[in-house]
Design a protein around this motif. Structure first.
Motif, PDB file in Angstrom:
ATOM      1  N   GLU A 254       0.834  -1.013  -0.010  1.00  0.00           N
ATOM      2  CA  GLU A 254      -0.167   0.082   0.080  1.00  0.00           C
ATOM      3  C   GLU A 254       0.796   1.177  -0.130  1.00  0.00           C
ATOM      4  OE1 GLU A 254      -2.769  -0.159   3.174  1.00  0.00           O
ATOM      5  OE2 GLU A 254      -4.006  -1.914   2.329  1.00  0.00           O
ATOM      6  N   SER A 255       2.157   1.169   0.536  1.00  0.00           N
ATOM      7  CA  SER A 255       2.833   2.568   0.819  1.00  0.00           C
ATOM      8  C   SER A 255       4.330   2.323   0.673  1.00  0.00           C
ATOM      9  CB  SER A 255       2.511   2.982   2.144  1.00  0.00           C
ATOM     10  OG  SER A 255       3.191   2.268   3.250  1.00  0.00           O
ATOM     11  N   SER A 256       4.820   1.233   0.488  1.00  0.00           N
ATOM     12  CA  SER A 256       6.160   0.744   0.352  1.00  0.00           C
ATOM     13  C   SER A 256       6.660   0.277  -0.754  1.00  0.00           C
ATOM     14  CB  SER A 256       6.793  -0.002   1.625  1.00  0.00           C
ATOM     15  OG  SER A 256       6.071   0.447   2.765  1.00  0.00           O
ATOM     16  N   GLY A 257       5.829   0.465  -2.091  1.00  0.00           N
ATOM     17  CA  GLY A 257       6.441  -0.220  -3.320  1.00  0.00           C
ATOM     18  C   GLY A 257       6.226  -1.704  -3.426  1.00  0.00           C
ATOM     19  N   ARG A 258       7.206  -2.330  -3.843  1.00  0.00           N
ATOM     20  CA  ARG A 258       7.382  -3.825  -3.923  1.00  0.00           C
ATOM     21  C   ARG A 258       7.433  -4.350  -2.585  1.00  0.00           C
ATOM     22  NH1 ARG A 258      10.089  -3.549  -8.861  1.00  0.00           N
ATOM     23  NH2 ARG A 258       8.720  -3.585 -10.675  1.00  0.00           N
ATOM     24  N   GLY A 259       6.726  -5.530  -2.380  1.00  0.00           N
ATOM     25  CA  GLY A 259       7.251  -6.365  -0.938  1.00  0.00           C
ATOM     26  C   GLY A 259       7.016  -7.790  -1.388  1.00  0.00           C
ATOM     27  N   VAL A 260       7.550  -8.536  -0.397  1.00  0.00           N
ATOM     28  CA  VAL A 260       7.360  -9.949  -0.556  1.00  0.00           C
ATOM     29  C   VAL A 260       6.352 -10.498   0.355  1.00  0.00           C
ATOM     30  CG1 VAL A 260       8.806 -12.254  -0.216  1.00  0.00           C
ATOM     31  CG2 VAL A 260       9.981 -10.297  -1.017  1.00  0.00           C
ATOM     32  N   PHE A 261       5.346 -11.579  -0.147  1.00  0.00           N
ATOM     33  CA  PHE A 261       4.495 -11.872   0.864  1.00  0.00           C
ATOM     34  C   PHE A 261       4.419 -13.474   0.802  1.00  0.00           C
ATOM     35  CE2 PHE A 261       3.149  -7.690  -0.711  1.00  0.00           C
ATOM     36  CZ  PHE A 261       2.441  -7.243   0.472  1.00  0.00           C
ATOM     37  N   ALA A 262       3.873 -13.995   1.993  1.00  0.00           N
ATOM     38  CA  ALA A 262       3.733 -15.533   1.952  1.00  0.00           C
ATOM     39  C   ALA A 262       2.430 -16.062   1.241  1.00  0.00           C
ATOM     40  CB  ALA A 262       3.758 -15.811   3.664  1.00  0.00           C
ATOM     41  N   THR A 263       2.683 -16.872   0.581  1.00  0.00           N
ATOM     42  CA  THR A 263       1.698 -17.314  -0.175  1.00  0.00           C
ATOM     43  C   THR A 263       0.852 -18.594   0.727  1.00  0.00           C
ATOM     44  OG1 THR A 263       2.907 -19.139  -1.383  1.00  0.00           O
ATOM     45  CG2 THR A 263       2.574 -16.916  -2.287  1.00  0.00           C
ATOM     46  N   ARG A 264       1.538 -18.735   1.825  1.00  0.00           N
ATOM     47  CA  ARG A 264       1.047 -20.064   2.515  1.00  0.00           C
ATOM     48  C   ARG A 264       1.677 -19.851   3.992  1.00  0.00           C
ATOM     49  NH1 ARG A 264       3.977 -23.651  -0.934  1.00  0.00           N
ATOM     50  NH2 ARG A 264       5.896 -24.347   0.049  1.00  0.00           N
ATOM     51  N   PRO A 265       1.012 -20.282   5.230  1.00  0.00           N
ATOM     52  CA  PRO A 265       1.621 -20.228   6.351  1.00  0.00           C
ATOM     53  C   PRO A 265       3.221 -20.796   6.370  1.00  0.00           C
ATOM     54  CG  PRO A 265      -0.538 -21.223   6.476  1.00  0.00           C
ATOM     55  CD  PRO A 265      -0.224 -21.151   5.104  1.00  0.00           C
ATOM     56  N   ILE A 266       4.159 -20.100   6.913  1.00  0.00           N
ATOM     57  CA  ILE A 266       5.500 -20.377   7.173  1.00  0.00           C
ATOM     58  C   ILE A 266       5.763 -20.718   8.538  1.00  0.00           C
ATOM     59  CG2 ILE A 266       7.817 -19.781   6.401  1.00  0.00           C
ATOM     60  CD1 ILE A 266       6.795 -18.191   4.345  1.00  0.00           C
ATOM     61  N   GLY A 267       6.533 -21.600   9.134  1.00  0.00           N
ATOM     62  CA  GLY A 267       6.838 -22.037  10.287  1.00  0.00           C
ATOM     63  C   GLY A 267       7.968 -21.212  10.921  1.00  0.00           C
ATOM     64  N   ALA A 268       8.006 -20.871  12.096  1.00  0.00           N
ATOM     65  CA  ALA A 268       8.959 -20.242  12.779  1.00  0.00           C
ATOM     66  C   ALA A 268      10.212 -21.152  12.642  1.00  0.00           C
ATOM     67  CB  ALA A 268       8.844 -19.953  14.238  1.00  0.00           C
ATOM     68  N   GLY A 269      11.397 -20.430  12.258  1.00  0.00           N
ATOM     69  CA  GLY A 269      12.810 -21.280  11.969  1.00  0.00           C
ATOM     70  C   GLY A 269      12.680 -21.848  10.532  1.00  0.00           C
ATOM     71  N   ASP A 270      11.801 -21.890   9.952  1.00  0.00           N
ATOM     72  CA  ASP A 270      11.932 -22.350   8.463  1.00  0.00           C
ATOM     73  C   ASP A 270      12.837 -21.601   7.811  1.00  0.00           C
ATOM     74  OD1 ASP A 270      11.021 -24.175   6.692  1.00  0.00           O
ATOM     75  OD2 ASP A 270       9.271 -23.280   6.020  1.00  0.00           O
ATOM     76  N   LEU A 271      13.654 -22.231   6.772  1.00  0.00           N
ATOM     77  CA  LEU A 271      14.240 -21.834   5.502  1.00  0.00           C
ATOM     78  C   LEU A 271      13.292 -21.547   4.525  1.00  0.00           C
ATOM     79  CD1 LEU A 271      17.101 -21.033   4.629  1.00  0.00           C
ATOM     80  CD2 LEU A 271      17.365 -23.315   3.663  1.00  0.00           C
ATOM     81  N   ILE A 272      12.978 -20.102   4.250  1.00  0.00           N
ATOM     82  CA  ILE A 272      11.974 -19.867   3.099  1.00  0.00           C
ATOM     83  C   ILE A 272      12.540 -19.886   1.685  1.00  0.00           C
ATOM     84  CG2 ILE A 272      10.401 -17.890   2.162  1.00  0.00           C
ATOM     85  CD1 ILE A 272      10.762 -16.600   5.270  1.00  0.00           C
ATOM     86  N   HIS A 273      13.823 -19.309   1.624  1.00  0.00           N
ATOM     87  CA  HIS A 273      14.466 -19.634   0.267  1.00  0.00           C
ATOM     88  C   HIS A 273      15.801 -19.330   0.253  1.00  0.00           C
ATOM     89  CE1 HIS A 273      14.728 -15.513  -1.018  1.00  0.00           C
ATOM     90  NE2 HIS A 273      13.787 -15.086  -0.542  1.00  0.00           N
ATOM     91  N   THR A 274      16.714 -19.567  -0.814  1.00  0.00           N
ATOM     92  CA  THR A 274      17.996 -19.055  -0.754  1.00  0.00           C
ATOM     93  C   THR A 274      18.227 -18.438  -2.001  1.00  0.00           C
ATOM     94  OG1 THR A 274      18.768 -21.194  -2.033  1.00  0.00           O
ATOM     95  CG2 THR A 274      18.856 -21.070   0.405  1.00  0.00           C
ATOM     96  N   ALA A 275      19.041 -17.552  -2.222  1.00  0.00           N
ATOM     97  CA  ALA A 275      19.427 -16.641  -3.458  1.00  0.00           C
ATOM     98  C   ALA A 275      20.846 -16.514  -3.620  1.00  0.00           C
ATOM     99  CB  ALA A 275      18.695 -15.253  -3.336  1.00  0.00           C
ATOM    100  N   SER A 276      21.379 -16.983  -4.918  1.00  0.00           N
ATOM    101  CA  SER A 276      22.643 -16.545  -5.047  1.00  0.00           C
ATOM    102  C   SER A 276      22.808 -15.208  -5.630  1.00  0.00           C
ATOM    103  CB  SER A 276      22.994 -17.468  -6.345  1.00  0.00           C
ATOM    104  OG  SER A 276      22.922 -18.820  -5.925  1.00  0.00           O
TER     105      SER A 276
END
Length: 350
Positions: free
Chosen positions: A71-93
């Motif tokens: 709404e106010s900060s341009g682009r952002g990253v959102f979860a498409t499903r519940p993600i658990g605490a401590g979960d590795l969401i993704h890696t990026a080179s």
């Protein structure tokens, strides 16, 4: 600087709580962003009989994140499903990475892994500099830009940067060699938001550019190969690197050890270099983040959930040391990133 360059780099306002969204562009699809040097893992969830959300590991499936406009900060990253605490969401080179100037002989010249006992040396011809690689794979992946880089005499450019404590021009140098070698496109960073460039910065940047361009000219690089190397290109790339570069801090050890370490502190002594990433640059800031970026033993960035995250919740990281008090955080965010933080923690006075 030309008026064209000025119109590109000068911005009247910076988006609040936002690091790297290019607001003038239509956002690319989540799938196109996630396919850029990114691997993803996540967790799925279901509602138990008592109504509480239960997080269970997902063996495989679609990425648990999407890139959308906020709404106010341009682009952002959102979860498409519940993600658990401590979960590795993704890696990026990294799209571009470079070792710290003081560690050129102590980390892998490609992936920034700290030097051990099995590195493979590669001699850079013109300056007689020896660079080290942690594996034959890293050496092979560096072959393109290193063949270009080794043809040039970088002494004037590097001495200029070292004397002034500049680190980001080394990333520009690496990218320029990648473009000349054909391993990167000249506009690969255009999707990222540029920092504001003010008149007082331009004189130093112009001097850096002239030294960089001179190194290519003296090496008799074909004119067609370095046609992109203009002042406008240099200013644009450096403006994007200034606000999107990550300080890579590796701690080694296992992933479990890393989760309990102080690796997120910007004051840590473990910085091995700087890098630019695509997807991580779209994460907005929060002083009470629900995710953070970690590096285990090389420049591969790992995004980890700090707490349970609901579907459609925005993922945010902290750009600075979250342990600082409010006044210190606001000062650092203002001077380093150009915005006043209005997150819930700051608004509460914490």
């Amino acid at each position: 600087m030309s008026s064209v360059a000025g119109s590109v780099l000068r911005r009247s306002a910076r988006p609040t709580l936002h690091r790297a969204a290019a607001l003038s562009r239509s956002p690319p699809s989540s799938s196109s962003l996630l396919s850029t040097s990114t691997s993803v893992s996540g967790q799925s969830g279901h509602v138990a009989s008592g109504g509480a959300e239960v997080y269970t590991p997902a063996a495989s499936g679609p990425p648990p994140i999407r890139v959308s406009m906020t709404e106010s900060s341009g682009r952002g990253v959102f979860a498409t499903r519940p993600i658990g605490a401590g979960d590795l969401i993704h890696t990026a080179s990294p799209m571009v990475a470079h070792p710290s100037a003081s560690l050129l002989h102590k980390v892998c010249y490609k992936c920034l892994r700290r030097r051990g006992s099995g590195e493979i040396p590669a001699l850079s011809g013109s300056n007689d500099n020896v660079y080290y690689f942690c594996s034959e794979k890293c050496r092979e992946r560096s072959k393109g830009f290193l063949e270009v880089e080794s043809r040039l005499n970088w002494s004037a450019y590097e001495n200029h940067c070292k004397e002034r404590g500049l680190k980001y021009p080394f990333l520009v140098k690496r990218l320029a060699c990648m473009v000349v070698s054909g391993t990167a496109s000249e506009d690969c960073l255009d999707i990222l938001q540029p920092d504001s460039i003010y008149p007082e910065m331009m004189r130093e940047m112009e001097e850096e550019f002239e030294l960089l361009k001179l190194a290519f000219v003296k090496a008799t690089i074909e004119d067609a190969l370095m046609a992109f190397l203009t002042k406008h290109w240099y200013f644009g790339v450096l403006a994007r690197i200034r606000i999107n570069a990550f300080r890579v801090e590796t701690v080694g050890g296992s992933y479990e050890d890393l989760l309990t370490s102080a690796s997120s502190s910007v004051a840590a002594d473990s910085a091995v270099g700087n890098a630019i990433y695509m997807l991580p640059s779209f994460y907005n800031h929060d002083c009470d983040p629900n995710a953070h970026i970690i590096w285990i033993d090389n420049a591969a960035a790992k995004l980890k959930a700090l707490r349970n995250i609901e579907a459609d919740e925005e993922l945010r990281i902290c750009y600075i040391d979250a342990s600082m008090d409010r006044e210190a955080r606001q000062s650092l965010l203002s001077t380093g990133f150009g915005f006043e933080c209005n997150c819930c923690r700051c608004m509460s006075g914490d």
